[in-house]
Design a protein around this motif. Structure first.
Motif, mmCIF file in Angstrom:
data_model
loop_
_atom_site.group_PDB
_atom_site.id
_atom_site.type_symbol
_atom_site.label_atom_id
_atom_site.label_comp_id
_atom_site.label_asym_id
_atom_site.label_seq_id
_atom_site.Cartn_x
_atom_site.Cartn_y
_atom_site.Cartn_z
ATOM 1 N N THR A 26 8.021 -5.260 -29.218
ATOM 2 C CA THR A 26 6.783 -4.564 -28.852
ATOM 3 C C THR A 26 6.942 -3.883 -27.500
ATOM 4 N N ILE A 27 7.500 -4.596 -26.537
ATOM 5 C CA ILE A 27 7.714 -4.033 -25.200
ATOM 6 C C ILE A 27 8.736 -2.903 -25.259
ATOM 7 N N GLU A 28 9.783 -3.077 -26.050
ATOM 8 C CA GLU A 28 10.788 -2.019 -26.192
ATOM 9 C C GLU A 28 10.171 -0.759 -26.800
ATOM 10 N N GLN A 29 9.269 -0.917 -27.769
ATOM 11 C CA GLN A 29 8.601 0.257 -28.352
ATOM 12 C C GLN A 29 7.746 0.960 -27.302
ATOM 13 N N PHE A 30 7.081 0.186 -26.449
ATOM 14 C CA PHE A 30 6.300 0.764 -25.361
ATOM 15 C C PHE A 30 7.196 1.652 -24.494
ATOM 16 N N PHE A 31 8.380 1.147 -24.132
ATOM 17 C CA PHE A 31 9.273 1.919 -23.271
ATOM 18 C C PHE A 31 9.953 3.072 -24.009
ATOM 19 N N GLU A 32 10.175 2.939 -25.304
ATOM 20 C CA GLU A 32 10.673 4.082 -26.072
ATOM 21 C C GLU A 32 9.673 5.236 -25.953
ATOM 22 N N GLY A 33 8.409 4.933 -26.146
ATOM 23 C CA GLY A 33 7.369 5.943 -25.988
ATOM 24 C C GLY A 33 7.319 6.480 -24.573
ATOM 25 N N PHE A 34 7.465 5.599 -23.600
ATOM 26 C CA PHE A 34 7.458 5.991 -22.192
ATOM 27 C C PHE A 34 8.567 7.000 -21.909
ATOM 28 N N ALA A 44 0.191 2.688 -29.530
ATOM 29 C CA ALA A 44 0.273 1.941 -30.786
ATOM 30 C C ALA A 44 0.536 0.455 -30.564
ATOM 31 N N VAL A 45 1.149 0.096 -29.439
ATOM 32 C CA VAL A 45 1.441 -1.314 -29.172
ATOM 33 C C VAL A 45 0.510 -1.904 -28.111
ATOM 34 N N CYS A 46 -0.510 -1.141 -27.728
ATOM 35 C CA CYS A 46 -1.455 -1.594 -26.703
ATOM 36 C C CYS A 46 -2.851 -1.786 -27.286
ATOM 37 N N ASN A 47 -3.549 -2.744 -26.746
ATOM 38 C CA ASN A 47 -4.957 -2.933 -27.063
ATOM 39 C C ASN A 47 -5.754 -1.859 -26.319
ATOM 40 N N PRO A 48 -6.842 -1.341 -26.914
ATOM 41 C CA PRO A 48 -7.635 -0.307 -26.228
ATOM 42 C C PRO A 48 -8.167 -0.727 -24.852
ATOM 43 N N SER A 49 -8.322 -2.018 -24.626
ATOM 44 C CA SER A 49 -8.824 -2.474 -23.319
ATOM 45 C C SER A 49 -7.679 -2.793 -22.349
ATOM 46 N N PHE A 124 4.022 -8.535 -18.595
ATOM 47 C CA PHE A 124 3.238 -8.110 -19.752
ATOM 48 C C PHE A 124 2.494 -9.310 -20.309
ATOM 49 N N THR A 125 1.214 -9.130 -20.595
ATOM 50 C CA THR A 125 0.453 -10.142 -21.324
ATOM 51 C C THR A 125 0.125 -9.528 -22.673
ATOM 52 N N LEU A 126 0.398 -10.278 -23.725
ATOM 53 C CA LEU A 126 0.158 -9.804 -25.082
ATOM 54 C C LEU A 126 -0.651 -10.835 -25.839
ATOM 55 N N TYR A 127 -1.343 -10.381 -26.870
ATOM 56 C CA TYR A 127 -1.979 -11.329 -27.764
ATOM 57 C C TYR A 127 -1.753 -10.904 -29.198
ATOM 58 N N LYS A 134 -0.012 -7.201 -29.417
ATOM 59 C CA LYS A 134 -0.553 -6.060 -28.687
ATOM 60 C C LYS A 134 -0.523 -6.366 -27.184
ATOM 61 N N ILE A 135 -0.144 -5.379 -26.398
ATOM 62 C CA ILE A 135 -0.123 -5.520 -24.940
ATOM 63 C C ILE A 135 -1.553 -5.368 -24.432
#
Length: 145
Positions: A26-34, A44-49, A124-127, A134-135
């Motif tokens: 999940t974190i790697e996908q975040f950084f791929e997008g980054f 897509a891997v983050c919570n709206p809040s 990173f905090t995820l649930y 989700k981050i």
């Protein structure tokens, strides 16, 4: 009885290892997008809040805590000039999971156009939201090199 306990421990270890791998993914996908400046991939891997905070330490201002609204953060990443090369290198992962909550400690180095800009640690905090990690928050430290 020992055999049963052995298999229970083995199953628990494999399950934990598998969940840690999914959190890391999940974190790697975040950084791929980054790195691709793809805010949709990041969202897509983050919570709206999502909550984004930074702790910056400088010689002149000391230590400061800042918070960035997610919409502004995603917009700023998506609008970076194509000629500007950014890379955040994650040096290692330390992941802890308790049920539907995970925390990942990731030391990093941040490069701009191939030159080390700063370094620090991301937390990173995820649930676990309906079976998907989700981050929900990212806090980082930033130190000049």
């Amino acid at each position: 009885m020992r055999t049963f306990l052995f298999y229970c421990c083995l199953f628990f270890s494999l399950t934990t290892f598998a969940q840690e791998a999914v959190v890391k993914q999940t974190i790697e996908q975040f950084f791929e997008g980054f790195h691709q400046r793809d805010s949709l991939k990041m969202r897509a891997v983050c919570n709206p809040s999502l909550r984004l905070q930074s702790i910056t330490t400088t010689q002149t201002k000391g230590t400061q805590l800042t918070e960035d609204p997610p919409a502004r953060f995603f917009q700023s990443i998506a609008s970076l000039p194509a000629a500007l090369a950014i890379e955040e290198r994650i040096l290692s992962y330390s992941i802890q999971i308790d049920g539907a909550m995970a925390v990942a400690w990731t030391p990093y180095q941040f490069y701009i156009n191939g030159k080390l800009s700063h370094e620090g640690v991301n937390v990173f905090t995820l649930y676990l939201e309906q079976g998907t990690w989700k981050i929900i928050s990212i806090i980082d430290t930033r130190r000049r090199s």
